[in-house]
Design a protein around this motif. Structure first.
Motif, PDB file in Angstrom:
ATOM      1  N   THR A  93       0.813  -1.211   0.000  1.00  0.00           N
ATOM      2  CA  THR A  93       0.000   0.000   0.000  1.00  0.00           C
ATOM      3  C   THR A  93       0.850   1.267   0.000  1.00  0.00           C
ATOM      4  N   ASN A  94       2.058   1.199   0.543  1.00  0.00           N
ATOM      5  CA  ASN A  94       2.909   2.394   0.597  1.00  0.00           C
ATOM      6  C   ASN A  94       3.756   2.582  -0.663  1.00  0.00           C
ATOM      7  N   PHE A  95       3.501   1.785  -1.691  1.00  0.00           N
ATOM      8  CA  PHE A  95       4.288   1.910  -2.927  1.00  0.00           C
ATOM      9  C   PHE A  95       3.981   3.235  -3.632  1.00  0.00           C
ATOM     10  N   PHE A  96       5.024   3.834  -4.190  1.00  0.00           N
ATOM     11  CA  PHE A  96       4.860   5.084  -4.951  1.00  0.00           C
ATOM     12  C   PHE A  96       5.885   5.126  -6.066  1.00  0.00           C
ATOM     13  N   TYR A  97       5.415   5.409  -7.272  1.00  0.00           N
ATOM     14  CA  TYR A  97       6.305   5.617  -8.413  1.00  0.00           C
ATOM     15  C   TYR A  97       5.866   6.911  -9.077  1.00  0.00           C
ATOM     16  N   GLY A  98       6.777   7.864  -9.171  1.00  0.00           N
ATOM     17  CA  GLY A  98       6.403   9.185  -9.666  1.00  0.00           C
ATOM     18  C   GLY A  98       7.106   9.579 -10.949  1.00  0.00           C
ATOM     19  N   ILE A  99       6.479  10.528 -11.659  1.00  0.00           N
ATOM     20  CA  ILE A  99       7.095  11.163 -12.823  1.00  0.00           C
ATOM     21  C   ILE A  99       7.652  12.500 -12.365  1.00  0.00           C
ATOM     22  N   PHE A 100       8.933  12.695 -12.555  1.00  0.00           N
ATOM     23  CA  PHE A 100       9.576  13.903 -12.058  1.00  0.00           C
ATOM     24  C   PHE A 100       9.438  15.062 -13.041  1.00  0.00           C
ATOM     25  N   ASN A 104      13.559  23.751 -14.863  1.00  0.00           N
ATOM     26  CA  ASN A 104      14.506  24.180 -15.887  1.00  0.00           C
ATOM     27  C   ASN A 104      13.856  24.860 -17.094  1.00  0.00           C
ATOM     28  N   THR A 105      12.928  24.196 -17.731  1.00  0.00           N
ATOM     29  CA  THR A 105      12.295  24.736 -18.938  1.00  0.00           C
ATOM     30  C   THR A 105      10.793  24.495 -18.855  1.00  0.00           C
ATOM     31  N   PRO A 106       9.999  25.259 -19.610  1.00  0.00           N
ATOM     32  CA  PRO A 106       8.545  25.066 -19.579  1.00  0.00           C
ATOM     33  C   PRO A 106       8.102  23.643 -19.908  1.00  0.00           C
ATOM     34  N   ARG A 107       8.786  22.978 -20.849  1.00  0.00           N
ATOM     35  CA  ARG A 107       8.353  21.629 -21.211  1.00  0.00           C
ATOM     36  C   ARG A 107       8.618  20.625 -20.085  1.00  0.00           C
ATOM     37  N   GLU A 108       9.478  20.994 -19.128  1.00  0.00           N
ATOM     38  CA  GLU A 108       9.748  20.114 -17.994  1.00  0.00           C
ATOM     39  C   GLU A 108       8.889  20.458 -16.778  1.00  0.00           C
ATOM     40  N   ASN A 109       8.150  21.559 -16.842  1.00  0.00           N
ATOM     41  CA  ASN A 109       7.322  21.973 -15.710  1.00  0.00           C
ATOM     42  C   ASN A 109       6.155  21.025 -15.497  1.00  0.00           C
ATOM     43  N   HIS A 110       5.664  21.000 -14.269  1.00  0.00           N
ATOM     44  CA  HIS A 110       4.482  20.203 -13.959  1.00  0.00           C
ATOM     45  C   HIS A 110       3.274  20.812 -14.664  1.00  0.00           C
ATOM     46  N   GLY A 111       2.607  20.038 -15.525  1.00  0.00           N
ATOM     47  CA  GLY A 111       1.546  20.571 -16.362  1.00  0.00           C
ATOM     48  C   GLY A 111       0.350  21.093 -15.591  1.00  0.00           C
ATOM     49  N   ARG A 173       6.509  24.032  -9.944  1.00  0.00           N
ATOM     50  CA  ARG A 173       6.803  23.525 -11.288  1.00  0.00           C
ATOM     51  C   ARG A 173       7.498  22.170 -11.246  1.00  0.00           C
ATOM     52  N   SER A 174       8.157  21.863 -10.142  1.00  0.00           N
ATOM     53  CA  SER A 174       8.966  20.644 -10.062  1.00  0.00           C
ATOM     54  C   SER A 174       8.309  19.532  -9.242  1.00  0.00           C
ATOM     55  N   ASP A 175       7.050  19.671  -8.881  1.00  0.00           N
ATOM     56  CA  ASP A 175       6.372  18.614  -8.127  1.00  0.00           C
ATOM     57  C   ASP A 175       6.305  17.317  -8.934  1.00  0.00           C
ATOM     58  N   THR A 176       6.160  16.223  -8.226  1.00  0.00           N
ATOM     59  CA  THR A 176       6.133  14.891  -8.835  1.00  0.00           C
ATOM     60  C   THR A 176       4.698  14.434  -9.067  1.00  0.00           C
ATOM     61  N   THR A 177       4.433  13.859 -10.246  1.00  0.00           N
ATOM     62  CA  THR A 177       3.123  13.309 -10.557  1.00  0.00           C
ATOM     63  C   THR A 177       3.119  11.811 -10.281  1.00  0.00           C
ATOM     64  N   PRO A 178       2.195  11.304  -9.470  1.00  0.00           N
ATOM     65  CA  PRO A 178       2.126   9.857  -9.249  1.00  0.00           C
ATOM     66  C   PRO A 178       1.734   9.126 -10.533  1.00  0.00           C
ATOM     67  N   LEU A 179       2.476   8.079 -10.862  1.00  0.00           N
ATOM     68  CA  LEU A 179       2.121   7.216 -11.981  1.00  0.00           C
ATOM     69  C   LEU A 179       1.592   5.875 -11.470  1.00  0.00           C
ATOM     70  N   GLY A 180       2.188   5.393 -10.402  1.00  0.00           N
ATOM     71  CA  GLY A 180       1.720   4.156  -9.786  1.00  0.00           C
ATOM     72  C   GLY A 180       1.734   4.293  -8.278  1.00  0.00           C
ATOM     73  N   TRP A 241      -8.973   9.894  -3.974  1.00  0.00           N
ATOM     74  CA  TRP A 241      -7.624   9.359  -3.773  1.00  0.00           C
ATOM     75  C   TRP A 241      -6.738   9.613  -4.990  1.00  0.00           C
ATOM     76  N   LEU A 242      -7.298   9.515  -6.186  1.00  0.00           N
ATOM     77  CA  LEU A 242      -6.515   9.607  -7.421  1.00  0.00           C
ATOM     78  C   LEU A 242      -6.685  10.956  -8.114  1.00  0.00           C
ATOM     79  N   TRP A 243      -7.091  11.955  -7.352  1.00  0.00           N
ATOM     80  CA  TRP A 243      -7.356  13.294  -7.889  1.00  0.00           C
ATOM     81  C   TRP A 243      -6.145  13.839  -8.631  1.00  0.00           C
ATOM     82  N   LEU A 244      -6.376  14.387  -9.818  1.00  0.00           N
ATOM     83  CA  LEU A 244      -5.349  15.025 -10.642  1.00  0.00           C
ATOM     84  C   LEU A 244      -4.223  14.068 -11.033  1.00  0.00           C
ATOM     85  N   THR A 245      -4.582  12.794 -11.273  1.00  0.00           N
ATOM     86  CA  THR A 245      -3.600  11.818 -11.761  1.00  0.00           C
ATOM     87  C   THR A 245      -4.083  11.140 -13.040  1.00  0.00           C
TER      88      THR A 245
END
Length: 314
Positions: A93-100, A104-111, A173-180, A241-245
């Protein structure tokens, strides 16, 4: 990639590749089910590769758990809840895999942060179109899963007229998005119990949901007592629980496709606050294929006045 195309786009998405010889191979249109079947095959391939090739235990387990969650998600979309639950059973249950993301640049910012907080082109909704979930009220009522703020109190968006509400889940801009996430594994298991007819029994849906709510200090839920109420309760918990993912649209489509809900009881309907569409919500439940795909020779025979999608169904 396959999961997101299957959940968010119409039936008929083509997948083109560059083969081993460097040649571009165009893909033909595939049904929604075929896209999710692709995702299952890809997840199985990832599981096999991690089992065979990764020697570091922590890295191996990370890849196995991520692939298991994605496989479970694809199987849920294929209306195979028992198989989906089996796929994720070993994920902690505590597993987390994120997209970083990066500053640095707009294309790398958190959408989400960029379009919601910085550009104010999207806003946190609340009971949108009469059918949407009360995300803002949910947080106001003490649920920490959907945090938002309106600063200043009369803030409006980029159009200078729409009330602007900013999410607090992603604060830079640099926050992590949960993928799993492990919580998704438990939610998949909860849905499998619902489909098996065990909502309020031992080890059932309600027990799973309440065990997770207890970890963040939320009170236990009660059994709504009806099939529709139980479905609503489970899917609301999934949404919070999965809001904004990037899960909610796929779930709304599943409520129509797998649970037999009328589209108008799931998607926003009625008056829209801007003059587009005649001031009314439209009827689409997914995104159409881009006009760019008309360059794909596999789709070249489709008349220009005809949709590239096989269908626009949920």
């Amino acid at each position: 990639t396959y999961i997101h195309f299957g959940e968010n786009y119409c039936s008929g998405v083509p997948f083109s590749v560059v083969d081993a010889s460097g040649q571009f191979v165009y893909g033909g249109r595939e049904t929604t089910a075929q896209i999710f079947q692709r995702a299952v095959v890809a997840a199985d391939s990832a599981i096999a590769a991690a089992t065979r090739a990764v020697t570091t235990t922590a890295a191996r387990n990370q890849q196995l758990n991520l692939a298991a969650i994605l496989k479970g998600r694809a199987l849920l979309n294929l209306n195979q809840p028992a198989a989906a639950a089996a796929a994720v059973a070993a994920v902690p249950t505590n597993f987390f895999y994120g997209i970083f993301h990066s500053e640095n640049t707009p294309r790398e910012n958190h959408g989400v942060f960029a379009f919601n907080v910085l550009n104010e082109r999207i806003s946190v909704s609340n009971s949108e179109g009469g059918e949407g979930l009360p995300y803002r009220n949910n947080f106001t009522a003490g649920d920490p899963r959907t945090p938002w703020v309106r600063t200043p109190a009369n803030d409006v968006g980029f159009d200078s007229s729409t009330p602007q509400y900013d999410n607090l889940k992603y604060s830079s801009r640099s926050d992590t998005t949960p993928l799993g996430q492990g919580i998704e594994a438990r939610l998949i298991e909860a849905e499998a119990q619902l489909r098996a007819g065990n909502y309020a029994g031992a080890g059932g849906t309600l027990a799973i949901l309440n065990a997770q709510r207890a970890t963040i200090g939320l009170p236990a839920l009660a059994d709504p007592g009806t099939a529709a109420g139980q479905q609503d309760q489970l899917f609301a918990e999934r949404a919070y629980w999965l809001w904004l993912t990037s899960h909610r649209l796929g779930d709304m489509r599943r409520l129509v496709r797998q649970y037999g809900r009328n589209q108008a009881t799931v998607f926003p309907t009625g008056p829209y606050h801007k003059p587009v569409q005649g001031g009314q919500y439209g009827s689409d439940v997914n995104l159409p294929l881009s006009v760019d795909e008309r360059n794909n020779p596999e789709l070249s025979g489709i008349p220009t006045n005809q949709s590239l999608c096989l269908d626009r169904n949920a």
